[in-house]
Design a protein around this motif. Structure first.
Motif, PDB file in Angstrom:
ATOM      1  N   ASN A  28      43.519  39.089  25.759  1.00 49.23           N
ATOM      2  CA  ASN A  28      43.307  38.293  24.545  1.00 49.23           C
ATOM      3  C   ASN A  28      42.104  37.369  24.655  1.00 49.23           C
ATOM      4  N   SER A  29      41.890  36.834  25.852  1.00 51.55           N
ATOM      5  CA  SER A  29      40.797  35.862  26.017  1.00 51.55           C
ATOM      6  C   SER A  29      39.434  36.513  26.178  1.00 51.55           C
ATOM      7  N   THR A  30      39.400  37.837  26.361  1.00 57.95           N
ATOM      8  CA  THR A  30      38.107  38.497  26.613  1.00 57.95           C
ATOM      9  C   THR A  30      37.759  39.519  25.545  1.00 57.95           C
ATOM     10  N   GLU A  31      38.705  39.799  24.663  1.00 55.96           N
ATOM     11  CA  GLU A  31      38.575  40.938  23.744  1.00 55.96           C
ATOM     12  C   GLU A  31      37.319  40.907  22.877  1.00 55.96           C
ATOM     13  N   ASP A  32      36.947  39.689  22.409  1.00 55.25           N
ATOM     14  CA  ASP A  32      35.790  39.622  21.510  1.00 55.25           C
ATOM     15  C   ASP A  32      34.474  39.898  22.238  1.00 55.25           C
ATOM     16  N   ARG A  33      34.521  40.151  23.527  1.00 53.65           N
ATOM     17  CA  ARG A  33      33.286  40.403  24.274  1.00 53.65           C
ATOM     18  C   ARG A  33      33.009  41.895  24.471  1.00 53.65           C
ATOM     19  N   LYS A  34      33.792  42.716  23.834  1.00 51.99           N
ATOM     20  CA  LYS A  34      33.551  44.162  23.848  1.00 51.99           C
ATOM     21  C   LYS A  34      33.471  44.738  25.252  1.00 51.99           C
ATOM     22  N   VAL A  35      34.570  44.620  25.979  1.00 49.93           N
ATOM     23  CA  VAL A  35      34.664  45.251  27.298  1.00 49.93           C
ATOM     24  C   VAL A  35      35.807  46.256  27.253  1.00 49.93           C
ATOM     25  N   SER A  36      35.831  47.183  28.216  1.00 49.40           N
ATOM     26  CA  SER A  36      36.979  48.083  28.322  1.00 49.40           C
ATOM     27  C   SER A  36      37.861  47.590  29.482  1.00 49.40           C
ATOM     28  N   TYR A  37      39.087  48.117  29.559  1.00 47.93           N
ATOM     29  CA  TYR A  37      40.039  47.607  30.547  1.00 47.93           C
ATOM     30  C   TYR A  37      40.610  48.719  31.411  1.00 47.93           C
ATOM     31  N   SER A  38      40.832  48.387  32.692  1.00 46.16           N
ATOM     32  CA  SER A  38      41.649  49.228  33.562  1.00 46.16           C
ATOM     33  C   SER A  38      42.828  48.365  33.989  1.00 46.16           C
ATOM     34  N   PHE A  39      43.922  49.009  34.341  1.00 48.10           N
ATOM     35  CA  PHE A  39      45.117  48.239  34.658  1.00 48.10           C
ATOM     36  C   PHE A  39      45.533  48.441  36.115  1.00 48.10           C
ATOM     37  N   GLN A  40      45.720  47.344  36.827  1.00 51.97           N
ATOM     38  CA  GLN A  40      46.214  47.405  38.204  1.00 51.97           C
ATOM     39  C   GLN A  40      47.642  46.852  38.202  1.00 51.97           C
ATOM     40  N   ASP A  41      48.569  47.756  38.405  1.00 51.21           N
ATOM     41  CA  ASP A  41      49.979  47.412  38.298  1.00 51.21           C
ATOM     42  C   ASP A  41      50.401  46.444  39.398  1.00 51.21           C
ATOM     43  N   LYS A  42      50.138  46.853  40.656  1.00 48.31           N
ATOM     44  CA  LYS A  42      50.466  45.986  41.795  1.00 48.31           C
ATOM     45  C   LYS A  42      49.167  45.532  42.443  1.00 48.31           C
ATOM     46  N   GLN A  43      49.097  44.265  42.822  1.00 45.18           N
ATOM     47  CA  GLN A  43      47.854  43.725  43.386  1.00 45.18           C
ATOM     48  C   GLN A  43      47.787  44.031  44.882  1.00 45.18           C
ATOM     49  N   LEU A  44      47.280  45.219  45.183  1.00 49.76           N
ATOM     50  CA  LEU A  44      47.253  45.680  46.571  1.00 49.76           C
ATOM     51  C   LEU A  44      45.909  45.437  47.240  1.00 49.76           C
ATOM     52  N   GLY A  45      45.039  44.679  46.586  1.00 50.89           N
ATOM     53  CA  GLY A  45      43.757  44.352  47.202  1.00 50.89           C
ATOM     54  C   GLY A  45      42.576  44.728  46.319  1.00 50.89           C
ATOM     55  N   ASN A  51      45.056  49.994  54.501  1.00 50.05           N
ATOM     56  CA  ASN A  51      45.449  48.572  54.465  1.00 50.05           C
ATOM     57  C   ASN A  51      45.841  48.056  55.849  1.00 50.05           C
ATOM     58  N   ASP A  52      45.154  48.599  56.841  1.00 48.57           N
ATOM     59  CA  ASP A  52      45.449  48.241  58.224  1.00 48.57           C
ATOM     60  C   ASP A  52      44.683  46.966  58.594  1.00 48.57           C
ATOM     61  N   ASN A  53      45.146  45.808  58.074  1.00 46.97           N
ATOM     62  CA  ASN A  53      44.455  44.535  58.336  1.00 46.97           C
ATOM     63  C   ASN A  53      45.437  43.384  58.208  1.00 46.97           C
ATOM     64  N   ALA A  54      44.944  42.163  58.448  1.00 45.61           N
ATOM     65  CA  ALA A  54      45.820  40.990  58.509  1.00 45.61           C
ATOM     66  C   ALA A  54      46.619  40.774  57.227  1.00 45.61           C
ATOM     67  N   GLN A  55      46.035  41.123  56.070  1.00 42.11           N
ATOM     68  CA  GLN A  55      46.722  40.856  54.798  1.00 42.11           C
ATOM     69  C   GLN A  55      47.422  42.094  54.232  1.00 42.11           C
ATOM     70  N   ALA A  91      29.322  47.999  34.899  1.00 43.67           N
ATOM     71  CA  ALA A  91      29.913  46.935  35.720  1.00 43.67           C
ATOM     72  C   ALA A  91      31.424  47.032  35.734  1.00 43.67           C
ATOM     73  N   VAL A  92      31.997  46.696  36.879  1.00 37.35           N
ATOM     74  CA  VAL A  92      33.449  46.549  36.999  1.00 37.35           C
ATOM     75  C   VAL A  92      33.716  45.119  37.462  1.00 37.35           C
ATOM     76  N   ILE A  93      34.586  44.424  36.749  1.00 35.17           N
ATOM     77  CA  ILE A  93      34.924  43.044  37.118  1.00 35.17           C
ATOM     78  C   ILE A  93      36.396  43.001  37.523  1.00 35.17           C
ATOM     79  N   LEU A  94      36.652  42.453  38.689  1.00 41.03           N
ATOM     80  CA  LEU A  94      38.023  42.407  39.208  1.00 41.03           C
ATOM     81  C   LEU A  94      38.711  41.126  38.752  1.00 41.03           C
ATOM     82  N   ALA A  95      39.732  41.306  37.925  1.00 42.79           N
ATOM     83  CA  ALA A  95      40.399  40.134  37.329  1.00 42.79           C
ATOM     84  C   ALA A  95      41.913  40.315  37.285  1.00 42.79           C
ATOM     85  N   ALA A  96      42.447  41.075  38.246  1.00 47.78           N
ATOM     86  CA  ALA A  96      43.880  41.385  38.191  1.00 47.78           C
ATOM     87  C   ALA A  96      44.724  40.457  39.061  1.00 47.78           C
ATOM     88  N   GLY A  97      44.063  39.698  39.912  1.00 46.95           N
ATOM     89  CA  GLY A  97      44.795  38.880  40.885  1.00 46.95           C
ATOM     90  C   GLY A  97      45.541  37.738  40.219  1.00 46.95           C
TER      91      GLY A  97
END
Ligand code: UD1
Ligand code: CA
Length: 456
Positions: A61-78, A190-194, A5-11
């Motif tokens: 810090n709030s998710t660490e005890d749940r044993k997940v791995s992390y990816s990092f999104q520097d700029k929130q481009l969508g 990224n050819d869209n309204a946002q 699973a991948v969970i998007l939580a960078a926004g």
């Protein structure tokens, strides 16, 4: 088949107007992102990757005890760009990946399992979880050809007049064949309204490559996303209802569920009755046959069997069996109240233990004290535990009778089987079996009023 699973939580969650990252806002006492992680893990997906960015350290810090791995999104481009940021996690994997947004906490374990089973049975390359809603505003719309096959997802801001009328929405939750997802992500723009890289665009890309697409629909009560404080309160309402119904199904009476606030980790045993206005939080256990009369807040505490609580605050403490607390008592952290105890009105207990059968019926403060069994505290007793610099301890032995309006100046020890005369200020230890009187003797001045000419 392998699944992850991948969970998007960078926004950032701009619409929340908050200093806290959106996904850490709580619903019934738990962070939204942690609901998503917990349900995914419960659906037997072990390998979970969280894409973090805005407030990354806080989210970590709030998710660490749940044993997940992390990816990092520097700029929130969508959302599409966010998944691309998890490419190292997905690299060289074969099988299915479920993708979830961390701002939709109401999804259940059963629906996650159904999504994966449907996807794998149908041999789809992508399966979208959708909902039919009365008001689709703000959500991506599911575009189907002649009302059947899924063609693409169009974001609200990119919809034509006609597309805005579609009431089947994208939940932001999907199951993908990993290899198909990776190859289609390389083709989004990224050819869209946002001007964002939308994850939703991969659906049309896969369609154009004649890949098999599936969609399954679940009630909106499970897919609702939280973008604003209003939606946070709506999610809270749905979760509250679920929690209260679970307790009622387990044999707890809740007089008015709409005004009873029980957080998700609370445990309540059978035949307990809960009146309106109670707020029960954190890691609390209420044992069987208790009555919680209106308007208490109980947090991180245990309440023993057959106990009664009314209009009181109990924090991080233990209350025994057959005990009554309140109305208007305040039990502060690290207190241990025994069995058959009475803690009455306007009593404050702080970091103290109260032995079995003891009565502290009214207007009393007990702090940093160890109180024995079968004691009686008269009205207005104060344990004077603080001298302005340090806090010290008071010990009161079993079967002690503390008269009204007594001050116990700590550190002091009152031994077993003692009496203290009302109005005493006790500064020295009281030996076993003694009566202590520590107040000035009464003097009556006969005829004093007349002599002073004060008679009215
Ligand atoms: C998204 C979907 C929309 C769907 C809705 C369901 C897209 C383009 N749109 O819209 O079709 O109906 O969810 O709730 O996917 N995030 C990142 N990095 C980013 C942007 C977002 O990690 O660069 C994360 C956010 O933290 C959030 C999630 O992705 O948890 C969704 O982002 P959000 O901006 O809320 O998307 P929506 O506009 O709600
Ligand atoms: Ca959202």
């Amino acid at each position: 088949m392998y699944k992850c699973a991948v969970i998007l939580a960078a926004g950032e969650g701009k619409r929340m107007k908050s200093n806290t990252p959106k996904v850490l806002h709580k619903v019934c006492g738990k962070e939204m992102v942690n609901y998503v992680i917990d349900n995914i893990k419960e659906a037997n997906i072990e390998d979970v990757n969280l894409v973090i960015g805005k407030g990354a350290n806080l989210v970590k810090n709030s998710t660490e005890d749940r044993k997940v791995s992390y990816s990092f999104q520097d700029k929130q481009l969508g959302t599409g760009h966010a998944v691309i940021c998890a490419k190292d996690f997905l690299a060289n994997k074969k099988g299915s990946v479920v993708i979830f947004t961390a701002d939709a906490p109401l999804i259940t374990k059963d629906s996650i399992e159904n999504l994966i089973n449907f996807h794998e049975k149908g041999e789809y390359k992508a399966t979208i979880l959708t909902s039919i809603v009365d008001n689709p505003s703000g959500y991506g719309r599911i575009i189907r050809k002649d009302n059947s096959e899924v063609q693409k997802i169009v974001e609200h801001k990119d919809c034509s007049e006609e597309e805005l009328n579609i009431n089947e929405i994208n939940s932001g939750m999907y199951c993908f064949d990993i290899e198909s997802l990776i190859s289609s992500l390389s083709k989004i723009n990224n050819d869209n309204a946002q001007e964002e890289y939308y994850l939703t665009d991969v659906i049309e890309i896969l369609k154009n490559e004649n890949k098999k697409l599936g969609a399954i629909s679940v009630p909106f009560e499970e897919t609702m996303g939280v973008n604003s404080r209003l939606q946070l309160s709506q999610a809270e309402k749905i979760m509250r209802k679920r929690i209260n119904e679970m307790h009622m199904n387990n044999g707890v009476t809740i007089i008015n569920p709409e005004s009873t606030y029980i957080e998700c980790r609370v445990k309540i045993e059978q035949d307990t009755i809960i009146y309106p206005g109670n707020v029960i939080q954190g890691n609390t256990l209420i044992k069987k046959n208790c009555v919680l009369y209106p308007n208490s807040r109980i947090k991180d505490s245990t309440i023993g069997e057959n106990s009664t609580i009314q209009s009181s605050v109990i924090l991080d403490s233990h209350v025994g069996n057959n005990t009554t607390v309140g109305p208007f008592a305040y039990i502060r952290p690290e207190s241990i109240i025994g069995n058959n105890v009475r803690i009455g009105d306007f009593v404050e207990i702080k970091k103290s233990s109260i032995g079995d059968g003891t009565k502290v019926s009214h207007l009393t403060y007990i702090g940093d004290a160890e109180i024995g069994n079968e004691c009686n505290f008269g009205c207005g007793t104060v344990v004077v535990n603080y001298d302005g610099k340090v806090k010290t301890k008071t010990i009161v032995g079993d079967n002690s009778f503390i008269g009204c309006n007594t001050n116990l100046i700590s550190p002091v020890k009152v031994n077993n089987d003692t009496y203290i005369a009302a109005g005493s200020t006790i500064t020295d230890d009281v030996p076993k079996g003694a009566l202590a009187i520590a107040r000035a003797k009464q003097v009556n001045k006969e005829g004093w009023v007349a002599k002073k000419d004060l008679k009215k």
